[in-house]
Design a protein around this motif. Structure first.
Motif, PDB file in Angstrom:
ATOM      1  N   LYS A   1       8.495  10.250  -3.543  1.00 65.14           N
ATOM      2  CA  LYS A   1       8.306   9.594  -2.247  1.00 65.14           C
ATOM      3  C   LYS A   1       6.843   9.652  -1.821  1.00 65.14           C
ATOM      4  O   LYS A   1       6.271   8.655  -1.358  1.00 65.14           O
ATOM      5  N   GLU A   2       6.241  10.840  -1.979  1.00 61.32           N
ATOM      6  CA  GLU A   2       4.823  10.984  -1.633  1.00 61.32           C
ATOM      7  C   GLU A   2       3.956  10.118  -2.545  1.00 61.32           C
ATOM      8  O   GLU A   2       2.982   9.515  -2.091  1.00 61.32           O
ATOM      9  N   GLU A   3       4.338  10.081  -3.830  1.00 62.78           N
ATOM     10  CA  GLU A   3       3.579   9.268  -4.780  1.00 62.78           C
ATOM     11  C   GLU A   3       3.672   7.788  -4.423  1.00 62.78           C
ATOM     12  O   GLU A   3       2.676   7.059  -4.459  1.00 62.78           O
ATOM     13  N   GLU A   4       4.886   7.360  -4.059  1.00 58.08           N
ATOM     14  CA  GLU A   4       5.067   5.966  -3.648  1.00 58.08           C
ATOM     15  C   GLU A   4       4.283   5.663  -2.376  1.00 58.08           C
ATOM     16  O   GLU A   4       3.702   4.578  -2.243  1.00 58.08           O
ATOM     17  N   GLU A   5       4.271   6.635  -1.451  1.00 60.65           N
ATOM     18  CA  GLU A   5       3.520   6.435  -0.214  1.00 60.65           C
ATOM     19  C   GLU A   5       2.020   6.360  -0.497  1.00 60.65           C
ATOM     20  O   GLU A   5       1.312   5.512   0.067  1.00 60.65           O
ATOM     21  N   ARG A   6       1.537   7.247  -1.382  1.00 61.42           N
ATOM     22  CA  ARG A   6       0.119   7.194  -1.765  1.00 61.42           C
ATOM     23  C   ARG A   6      -0.206   5.874  -2.458  1.00 61.42           C
ATOM     24  O   ARG A   6      -1.250   5.258  -2.197  1.00 61.42           O
ATOM     25  N   LYS A   7       0.713   5.460  -3.321  1.00 60.85           N
ATOM     26  CA  LYS A   7       0.508   4.200  -4.036  1.00 60.85           C
ATOM     27  C   LYS A   7       0.487   3.027  -3.060  1.00 60.85           C
ATOM     28  O   LYS A   7      -0.352   2.119  -3.170  1.00 60.85           O
ATOM     29  N   ARG A   8       1.419   3.067  -2.091  1.00 66.95           N
ATOM     30  CA  ARG A   8       1.474   1.993  -1.094  1.00 66.95           C
ATOM     31  C   ARG A   8       0.187   1.935  -0.281  1.00 66.95           C
ATOM     32  O   ARG A   8      -0.371   0.853  -0.053  1.00 66.95           O
ATOM     33  N   LYS A   9      -0.285   3.112   0.141  1.00 67.42           N
ATOM     34  CA  LYS A   9      -1.521   3.150   0.930  1.00 67.42           C
ATOM     35  C   LYS A   9      -2.722   2.714   0.098  1.00 67.42           C
ATOM     36  O   LYS A   9      -3.624   2.033   0.609  1.00 67.42           O
ATOM     37  N   ALA A  10      -2.725   3.123  -1.183  1.00 63.24           N
ATOM     38  CA  ALA A  10      -3.831   2.715  -2.056  1.00 63.24           C
ATOM     39  C   ALA A  10      -3.837   1.198  -2.246  1.00 63.24           C
ATOM     40  O   ALA A  10      -4.899   0.554  -2.201  1.00 63.24           O
ATOM     41  N   GLU A  11      -2.646   0.623  -2.442  1.00 62.18           N
ATOM     42  CA  GLU A  11      -2.554  -0.833  -2.588  1.00 62.18           C
ATOM     43  C   GLU A  11      -2.963  -1.537  -1.299  1.00 62.18           C
ATOM     44  O   GLU A  11      -3.611  -2.589  -1.330  1.00 62.18           O
ATOM     45  N   GLU A  12      -2.585  -0.927  -0.169  1.00 71.03           N
ATOM     46  CA  GLU A  12      -2.959  -1.513   1.116  1.00 71.03           C
ATOM     47  C   GLU A  12      -4.469  -1.480   1.312  1.00 71.03           C
ATOM     48  O   GLU A  12      -5.069  -2.461   1.773  1.00 71.03           O
ATOM     49  N   ARG A  13      -5.088  -0.353   0.949  1.00 71.58           N
ATOM     50  CA  ARG A  13      -6.554  -0.261   1.044  1.00 71.58           C
ATOM     51  C   ARG A  13      -7.217  -1.275   0.116  1.00 71.58           C
ATOM     52  O   ARG A  13      -8.222  -1.906   0.474  1.00 71.58           O
ATOM     53  N   LYS A  14      -6.637  -1.420  -1.065  1.00 72.23           N
ATOM     54  CA  LYS A  14      -7.193  -2.365  -2.032  1.00 72.23           C
ATOM     55  C   LYS A  14      -7.083  -3.800  -1.509  1.00 72.23           C
ATOM     56  O   LYS A  14      -8.022  -4.598  -1.646  1.00 72.23           O
ATOM     57  N   ARG A  15      -5.939  -4.120  -0.894  1.00 72.80           N
ATOM     58  CA  ARG A  15      -5.771  -5.468  -0.328  1.00 72.80           C
ATOM     59  C   ARG A  15      -6.769  -5.710   0.793  1.00 72.80           C
ATOM     60  O   ARG A  15      -7.344  -6.801   0.901  1.00 72.80           O
ATOM     61  N   ARG A  16      -6.963  -4.703   1.644  1.00 73.83           N
ATOM     62  CA  ARG A  16      -7.929  -4.866   2.738  1.00 73.83           C
ATOM     63  C   ARG A  16      -9.340  -5.104   2.189  1.00 73.83           C
ATOM     64  O   ARG A  16     -10.078  -5.965   2.686  1.00 73.83           O
ATOM     65  N   LYS A  17      -9.685  -4.330   1.177  1.00 74.60           N
ATOM     66  CA  LYS A  17     -11.015  -4.489   0.580  1.00 74.60           C
ATOM     67  C   LYS A  17     -11.173  -5.872  -0.037  1.00 74.60           C
ATOM     68  O   LYS A  17     -12.207  -6.544   0.150  1.00 74.60           O
ATOM     69  N   ARG A  18     -10.129  -6.310  -0.746  1.00 70.90           N
ATOM     70  CA  ARG A  18     -10.170  -7.653  -1.344  1.00 70.90           C
ATOM     71  C   ARG A  18     -10.292  -8.724  -0.262  1.00 70.90           C
ATOM     72  O   ARG A  18     -11.022  -9.710  -0.422  1.00 70.90           O
ATOM     73  N   MET A  19      -9.571  -8.529   0.831  1.00 76.53           N
ATOM     74  CA  MET A  19      -9.582  -9.506   1.923  1.00 76.53           C
ATOM     75  C   MET A  19     -10.972  -9.602   2.541  1.00 76.53           C
ATOM     76  O   MET A  19     -11.492 -10.705   2.783  1.00 76.53           O
ATOM     77  N   LEU A  20     -11.586  -8.466   2.787  1.00 77.14           N
ATOM     78  CA  LEU A  20     -12.915  -8.447   3.408  1.00 77.14           C
ATOM     79  C   LEU A  20     -13.967  -9.046   2.468  1.00 77.14           C
ATOM     80  O   LEU A  20     -14.838  -9.818   2.902  1.00 77.14           O
ATOM     81  N   GLU A  21     -13.876  -8.703   1.191  1.00 76.96           N
ATOM     82  CA  GLU A  21     -14.838  -9.245   0.225  1.00 76.96           C
ATOM     83  C   GLU A  21     -14.645 -10.750   0.048  1.00 76.96           C
ATOM     84  O   GLU A  21     -15.624 -11.511  -0.041  1.00 76.96           O
ATOM     85  N   ALA A  22     -13.373 -11.177   0.004  1.00 75.22           N
ATOM     86  CA  ALA A  22     -13.099 -12.610  -0.146  1.00 75.22           C
ATOM     87  C   ALA A  22     -13.585 -13.384   1.073  1.00 75.22           C
ATOM     88  O   ALA A  22     -14.096 -14.510   0.947  1.00 75.22           O
ATOM     89  N   ALA A  23     -13.456 -12.795   2.258  1.00 78.94           N
ATOM     90  CA  ALA A  23     -13.925 -13.455   3.476  1.00 78.94           C
ATOM     91  C   ALA A  23     -15.443 -13.618   3.444  1.00 78.94           C
ATOM     92  O   ALA A  23     -15.980 -14.680   3.812  1.00 78.94           O
ATOM     93  N   PHE A  24     -16.136 -12.591   3.015  1.00 84.72           N
ATOM     94  CA  PHE A  24     -17.599 -12.677   2.939  1.00 84.72           C
ATOM     95  C   PHE A  24     -18.033 -13.702   1.893  1.00 84.72           C
ATOM     96  O   PHE A  24     -18.995 -14.460   2.101  1.00 84.72           O
ATOM     97  N   ASP A  25     -17.293 -13.738   0.775  1.00 85.62           N
ATOM     98  CA  ASP A  25     -17.643 -14.667  -0.304  1.00 85.62           C
ATOM     99  C   ASP A  25     -17.130 -16.076  -0.056  1.00 85.62           C
ATOM    100  O   ASP A  25     -17.492 -17.004  -0.798  1.00 85.62           O
TER     101      ASP A  25
END
Length: 562
Positions: free
Chosen positions: A107-131
């Protein structure tokens, strides 16, 4: 084999052919009718008798030894079985703990994975917006929608609003400097990207770490089209950043400066009103979602409350049945009943029933508590990360009860005008109060709840100025007790709760002629009666709200070692 030989030897000396002492004479030697019967000869102990006794003694010793060996073996087998069962139970317990630990880890691993994916999506979103990579941004938005589908989020009022929240969360995500995708798109000069974000609810006036708006960053970078797009969709050129400058003052391009100077601010006012209307619309949708969620939670709470009430009634009935069985046993033993074990079995059955119902009631109580918690979180804004309020009641330790209850330091109880309700799951408060000078009745004991016993306990508490304690244990018995008190005197519980029982015209109604001289009218005085107190004790951590409202709740807590 040895046992068989011993038995054969005994049969030789004691069998049918052996001469038996005191045997009747044979037919040929029978005395004649007229003769006096001969006196039987005394037994003469012979060597055969000694041998028989020796053999029998040895046999008994041998048999006792065999029985002892058998018992020892049975004991060893039993101990071995118990050790085996304990070992298996320990292994099972370890296995269960390991499985639970593995579940928690996953459960903790899934939560960490979910948060990591969420952070990755946010980063992709911000970079895509700038580009200005609109395709990448649309792909990210699609991933969010697919994730909602995967999590079985519906399309009803609740589901739709939840989906909108998730979409808005990615559209308005922030980086470490609190800059959103629309701010990054403005800084990158991507007008079409700004439009894409605005169409999906992005705020054109969001402010980053230094209070710089998207328009500020677009003007500073000299992106004319981006500034036009922002102004046409409600960006406010009057907002100042932390450096004390507005977009016009930091603009690096003459065309941008001219655009900002010539911009009709009345258009901004209209656009801002439109944005405010849309914001209010979203808030209204959120309210509708919350109302729908609360309705569902209230229904769940109602069902849980009904289940809990049923379990409480069953537990109350089981307690009464147990008390009856105990009383029947005591009375039967006193009357000389020769088979009390039958009644003991009945008591054991009643105890088993009580324990089963206690466990079921505890489960029902936990379910009810969780339902209440979810509803409180919903009503208090739990979705926004706010913690629910603490449970009502003054938290005290058992050792502080003397100051809180008896001395009422600070006059907290007196000023409340209510009697204390002591909520104690540990049972320590009840034990503490029983050993004080108090009159205590157990609401679950039919003997203690007999009308005369309750009347005298209450009358004695008033007469001598002592606390009268009602211990309800785990069961919500207040309404039942109130009805029982009505049998003694109509409206008695109401008199106790509003403290009018301390008035002479009321407590004198409890006196009977058979009560003796100690309870005559002239034995009561105002000094003592004014010291009367009434305490209610319960192990139920969530008493009925009606009882909580009419009492001064005190919660007993046991501090844990840190």
């Amino acid at each position: 084999m040895l046992e068989r030989l011993i038995i054969d030897a005994i049969s030789i000396f004691t069998g049918p052919g052996a001469k038996k002492p005191g045997a009747a004479p044979s037919k040929g030697n029978a005395p004649s009718k007229g003769n006096v019967p001969a006196k039987p000869k005394e037994k003469v102990w012979t060597k055969q008798d000694d041998s028989a006794r020796t053999i029998q003694t040895k046999y008994r010793q041998f048999r006792a030894k065999k029985i002892l060996e058998k018992k020892k073996k049975e004991k060893l087998d039993y101990e071995e079985l118990m050790n085996k069962l304990e070992h298996e139970a320990f292994l099972k317990l370890v296995q269960m703990e390991q499985e639970q630990a593995e579940k928690d880890r996953k459960k903790e691993e899934e939560e960490r994975k979910r948060k990591a994916e969420e952070r990755k999506r946010r980063k992709r979103m911000l970079e895509a917006a700038f580009d200005g990579d609109n395709e990448e941004m649309l792909q990210i938005i699609k991933e969010v929608k697919e994730l909602d589908d995967k999590n079985n989020i519906g399309n009803d009022v609740i589901g739709k609003n939840l989906r909108d929240r998730h979409l808005l969360a990615i559209v308005e995500c922030e980086d470490a400097n609190e800059n959103t995708p629309i701010s990054e798109a403005a800084n990158g000069g991507n007008a079409d990207t700004i439009k894409l974000l605005l169409d999906r609810g992005a705020n054109p006036n969001t402010q980053g770490q230094f209070k710089r708006t998207p328009l500020y960053r677009a003007a500073f970078a000299g992106h004319l089209e981006a500034c036009q797009m922002l102004l046409q969709n409600g960006a406010d050129p009057r907002i100042y950043a932390n450096d004390g400058q507005n977009p016009e003052q930091v603009a690096s391009l003459a065309a941008v400066i001219q655009l900002l100077k010539e911009w009709d601010i009345s258009q901004t006012e209209v656009l801002l009103e439109k944005l405010e209307t849309e914001k209010e619309k979203r808030l209204e949708e959120v309210k509708q979602r919350r109302a729908a969620e609360e309705s569902i939670l209230e229904k769940q709470l109602e069902i849980s409350q009904q289940e809990y009430d049923v379990m409480q009634k069953q537990l109350n009935h089981a307690y009464c049945e147990l008390e009856k069985r105990i009383s029947e046993h005591d009375n039967a033993v006193a009357e000389g009943f020769n088979r009390p074990e039958i009644l003991v079995l009945a008591i054991q059955d009643a105890e088993t029933e009580v324990e089963i119902l206690k466990m079921n009631t505890e489960k029902s109580r936990d379910k009810l508590s969780q339902a209440k918690l979810r509803l409180r979180e919903q009503q208090k804004g739990g979705d926004d990360g706010q913690e629910p309020d603490d449970l009502p009641g003054l938290k005290v330790m058992v050792k502080e009860l003397d100051e809180v209850l008896f001395r009422d330091v600070g006059n907290k109880i007196k000023d409340s005008g209510k009697w204390p309700l002591i909520i104690d799951r540990t049972g320590q408060a009840a034990t503490f109060l029983r050993y004080r000078d108090t009159n205590c009745v157990n609401a679950l004991s039919p003997k203690q709840m007999e009308d005369d016993k309750v009347r005298l306990a209450l009358l004695g508490a008033v007469r001598f100025g002592k606390p009268f304690i009602l211990d309800m244990m785990e069961v919500d018995m207040f309404d039942t007790v109130s009805d029982r008190f009505d049998n003694i005197l109509k409206g008695l519980m109401g008199m106790i709760m509003d403290k009018s029982i301390m008035q002479e015209e009321n407590y004198l109604k409890l006196i009977k002629e058979s009560d003796g001289p100690d309870y005559q009218k002239n034995q009561f005085n105002d000094y003592r009666t004014s010291s009367f107190k009434f305490f209610i004790i319960t192990k139920n951590p969530y008493p009925p709200e009606s009882l909580m409202d009419n009492t001064y709740p005190i919660r007993i807590y046991v501090p844990t070692a840190r």
